[in-house]
Design a protein around this motif. Structure first.
Motif, PDB file in Angstrom:
ATOM      1  N   LYS A   3       0.846  -1.194   0.000  1.00  0.00           N
ATOM      2  CA  LYS A   3       0.000   0.000   0.000  1.00  0.00           C
ATOM      3  C   LYS A   3       0.878   1.240   0.000  1.00  0.00           C
ATOM      4  N   ILE A   4       0.530   2.191  -0.806  1.00  0.00           N
ATOM      5  CA  ILE A   4       1.227   3.470  -0.711  1.00  0.00           C
ATOM      6  C   ILE A   4       0.192   4.587  -0.541  1.00  0.00           C
ATOM      7  N   THR A   5       0.630   5.609   0.201  1.00  0.00           N
ATOM      8  CA  THR A   5      -0.271   6.745   0.420  1.00  0.00           C
ATOM      9  C   THR A   5       0.243   7.926  -0.381  1.00  0.00           C
ATOM     10  N   ILE A   6      -0.617   8.497  -1.184  1.00  0.00           N
ATOM     11  CA  ILE A   6      -0.186   9.689  -1.930  1.00  0.00           C
ATOM     12  C   ILE A   6      -1.080  10.880  -1.569  1.00  0.00           C
ATOM     13  N   PRO A   7      -0.466  12.061  -1.507  1.00  0.00           N
ATOM     14  CA  PRO A   7      -1.300  13.246  -1.276  1.00  0.00           C
ATOM     15  C   PRO A   7      -1.913  13.721  -2.594  1.00  0.00           C
ATOM     16  N   PHE A   8      -3.173  14.067  -2.536  1.00  0.00           N
ATOM     17  CA  PHE A   8      -3.860  14.594  -3.714  1.00  0.00           C
ATOM     18  C   PHE A   8      -4.322  15.989  -3.322  1.00  0.00           C
ATOM     19  N   LEU A  25      -3.317   3.810  -1.804  1.00  0.00           N
ATOM     20  CA  LEU A  25      -3.455   3.088  -3.071  1.00  0.00           C
ATOM     21  C   LEU A  25      -2.925   1.673  -2.984  1.00  0.00           C
ATOM     22  N   GLU A  26      -3.650   0.769  -3.629  1.00  0.00           N
ATOM     23  CA  GLU A  26      -3.116  -0.582  -3.864  1.00  0.00           C
ATOM     24  C   GLU A  26      -3.089  -0.724  -5.364  1.00  0.00           C
ATOM     25  N   GLY A  27      -1.918  -0.531  -5.940  1.00  0.00           N
ATOM     26  CA  GLY A  27      -1.860  -0.455  -7.402  1.00  0.00           C
ATOM     27  C   GLY A  27      -2.577   0.799  -7.833  1.00  0.00           C
ATOM     28  N   GLU A  28      -3.569   0.629  -8.703  1.00  0.00           N
ATOM     29  CA  GLU A  28      -4.321   1.774  -9.213  1.00  0.00           C
ATOM     30  C   GLU A  28      -5.594   2.001  -8.400  1.00  0.00           C
ATOM     31  N   GLN A  29      -5.870   1.058  -7.494  1.00  0.00           N
ATOM     32  CA  GLN A  29      -7.150   1.114  -6.794  1.00  0.00           C
ATOM     33  C   GLN A  29      -6.999   1.789  -5.425  1.00  0.00           C
ATOM     34  N   ILE A  30      -8.031   2.529  -5.051  1.00  0.00           N
ATOM     35  CA  ILE A  30      -7.974   3.254  -3.786  1.00  0.00           C
ATOM     36  C   ILE A  30      -8.570   2.390  -2.688  1.00  0.00           C
ATOM     37  N   TRP A 340     -10.963   3.886  -8.835  1.00  0.00           N
ATOM     38  CA  TRP A 340      -9.653   3.973  -9.474  1.00  0.00           C
ATOM     39  C   TRP A 340      -9.082   5.377  -9.336  1.00  0.00           C
ATOM     40  N   LEU A 341      -7.773   5.447  -9.349  1.00  0.00           N
ATOM     41  CA  LEU A 341      -7.100   6.739  -9.184  1.00  0.00           C
ATOM     42  C   LEU A 341      -7.548   7.738 -10.265  1.00  0.00           C
TER      43      LEU A 341
END
Ligand code: SF4
Ligand code: SF4
Lengths: 397, 133
Positions: A3-8, A25-30, A340-341
């Motif tokens: 899992k990665i966390t990105i700021p939007f 995110l897990e891959g492209e999925q939130i 999806w992202l």
């Protein structure tokens, strides 16, 4: 998958307004999201306490550029309720007229934004060009395109003449034709279906649980509209349908808004053709009787709530604004999860967010994960500490 | 009911349309009569009551006694002296003003006038404070 966390955001998350979404995110999925508010806090409620009721009118108008009439009307209804002013029918009719024109302008704007977010820029160009027609109507009636300033305490500032009526009706007729075309486009164009169907799902139970309002709730099949539930202005005398849709996704929100446009045109026609005669305002004294009032209003984005406390002077003691985006943001984090992202901008834009009207005061301690309410003493202490860090000592004051 | 290229006909029609925009500043922008632009001041009418200053939400107006005052009217014989009418100047801070025209509505003597003047941008900040005499 890791899992990665990105700021939007806060820079430009879907719309040009500062708000931060932390997406897991897990891959492209939130798989999770947190919303952080507060980048746009302007201290308006506090500022309102040091201005007179009439000055506040122009301050409150600037809570939001698009719902400028919604906020002043809610505020002014509170003031008039406390002052026990009898607002003339003609003034109420003009307020209703401006309110519906504002809804048309806001919904057309949203339709354009949605088109833009789904990569259908032709739709964006068309709707924004057509929106000029309604902005021209507003300019004709009130003088300005965005901050109409038509309200004043006790009525409205400007009357509607016969030529203006004819001009507005002409433009609305043109828009009716265009809107029918957009409805057809929304229902038949494959780009729209592919981009919006099943995106940002919000089942009715979740919408209720998270307190969704306005078109966001109505697109989840919840028949909730202040204009019907607790009619204000002239809405109890107007004939219009409450639009709902049951697809619970971005597509539903698009259909609800497009069909609401048609209802708004209907109402504009009814108000203009049956404009009551009489004065447009009554005099209200500068000082308002002490008391408290709460009123709500169906802004284009949903229910807007204002609370006003008066202490008998010419300035309010407390003003609290709950803008519709605040209510809808809780639902956004649900809508994002599992999606999806690439859909994030569209989902966020689908509630028609207005961050600047939302940001007022919410203190959320992220480390402890707790909400805190600050009293006067604590706020004062915090303020003193904050300035001490910057080398200014206020503790002796 | 999905129909591909629903928008195609409309796009073709738009190829032959005039642009919806106008070529401002080469073409004058259309302004409605009710547009709230720069506020003008008519000094002889002003009585210096300061009501506009008090009502302004943006603290954009200052009304001050003019440096030069008109002379007192000549005293008619056998009549008590008539005090001179005082003259006032208006300082309008265009950078503060929110163009709400509330001052125009409040002024009891119609000394403030709403104009349709909107081209107010300037390169110097000082020029944004207008001194009306
Ligand atoms: S238009 Fe409004 S902001 Fe400008 S000077 Fe008059 S009252 Fe003040
Ligand atoms: S401009 Fe009008 S409101 Fe202002 S001080 Fe003069 S008379 Fe009074």
């Amino acid at each position: 998958m890791a899992k990665i966390t990105i700021p939007f955001g806060p820079q430009h998350p879907a719309l040009k307004e500062p708000e931060n979404f932390m997406l897991v995110l897990e891959g492209e999925q939130i798989s999770g999201s947190t919303i952080n508010l507060g980048y746009n806090h302007r201290g308006m409620e506090k500022a309102a306490e040091s201005r007179t009721y009439i000055q506040n009118l122009y301050l409150i108008e600037r809570v939001c550029g698009i719902c400028s009439h919604s906020h002043t009307t809610t505020y002014i209804t509170n003031v008039e309720e406390l002052a026990k002013a009898e607002v003339p029918q003609r003034a109420l009719a003009i307020r209703t007229l401006i309110a519906e024109l504002e809804r048309v302008h806001s919904h057309l704007l949203w339709l354009g934004v949605a088109g833009y977010e789904m990569g259908f820029e032709t739709l964006f160009m068309y709707t924004w060009r057509d929106r000029e027609q309604v902005l021209d109507c507003l300019e004709l009636l009130s003088g300005n395109r965005v901050h109409y300033s038509i309200n004043t305490i006790g009525g409205v500032r400007r009357d509607v003449s016969a030529e203006q009526k004819a001009e507005v009706l002409k433009r609305i007729k043109f828009l009716e034709g265009r809107t029918q075309y957009y409805i057809k486009l929304a229902l038949e164009e494959p780009t729209i279906a592919a981009r919006t169907a099943d995106v940002g799902r919000l089942p009715p139970e979740v919408a209720l649980e998270r307190g969704a309002v306005g078109p966001t709730a109505r697109a989840s099949g919840i028949a909730r509209d202040v204009r019907k539930d607790e009619p204000y202005l002239l809405y109890d005398k107007l004939d219009f349908k409450l639009i709902t849709h049951n697809t619970n996704d971005v597509f539903g929100r698009l259909v609800v808004r497009a069909l609401e446009l048609v209802e708004s045109y209907k109402m504009i026609n009814q108000v203009i053709n049956n404009l009551p005669e009489g004065p447009i305002s009554v005099k209200v004294p500068m000082k308002i009787a002490p008391g408290e009032a709460v009123n709500h209003y169906e802004a284009p984005r949903g229910e807007d709530i204002h609370y006003l406390k008066s202490n008998g002077t010419d300035k309010p003691e407390r003003l609290k604004v709950r803008a519709p985006t605040m209510a809808n943001l809780q639902s956004v984090s649900y809508m994002l999860e599992g999606g999806w992202l690439a859909d994030v901008p569209l989902v966020i834009a689908a509630i028609d967010p207005c961050m600047s009207c939302t940001d007022r005061a919410a203190v959320w301690d992220q480390k402890k994960g707790k909400m805190a309410v600050y009293g006067w003493e604590e706020l004062r202490k915090l303020g003193i500490e904050h300035y001490k860090h910057r080398g200014i000592d206020f503790s002796k004051l | 009911m999905i129909k591909p290229a629903r928008v195609f006909g409309e796009v073709m029609r738009h190829l032959f349309k005039k642009p919806a925009t106008c070529a401002y500043p080469f073409e004058k922008a259309k302004i409605t009569e009710r547009f709230r632009g720069r506020i003008d001041f008519d000094s002889p009418k002003c009585i210096g009551c300061q009501m506009c200053v008090r009502v302004c939400p943006a603290k954009a107006i200052e009304i001050k006694l003019s440096a030069e005052q008109p002379p007192a009217p000549v005293q008619a014989e056998g009549q008590p002296p008539v005090p001179a009418k005082r003259k006032f100047d208006c300082f309008m801070h265009l950078d503060h003003c929110v163009y709400c025209a509330q001052c125009v509505e409040t002024c009891p003597k119609d000394a403030l006038i709403m104009t349709q003047d909107f081209e107010l941008a300037h390169t110097s900040r000082a020029a944004l404070t207008r001194h009306y005499k």
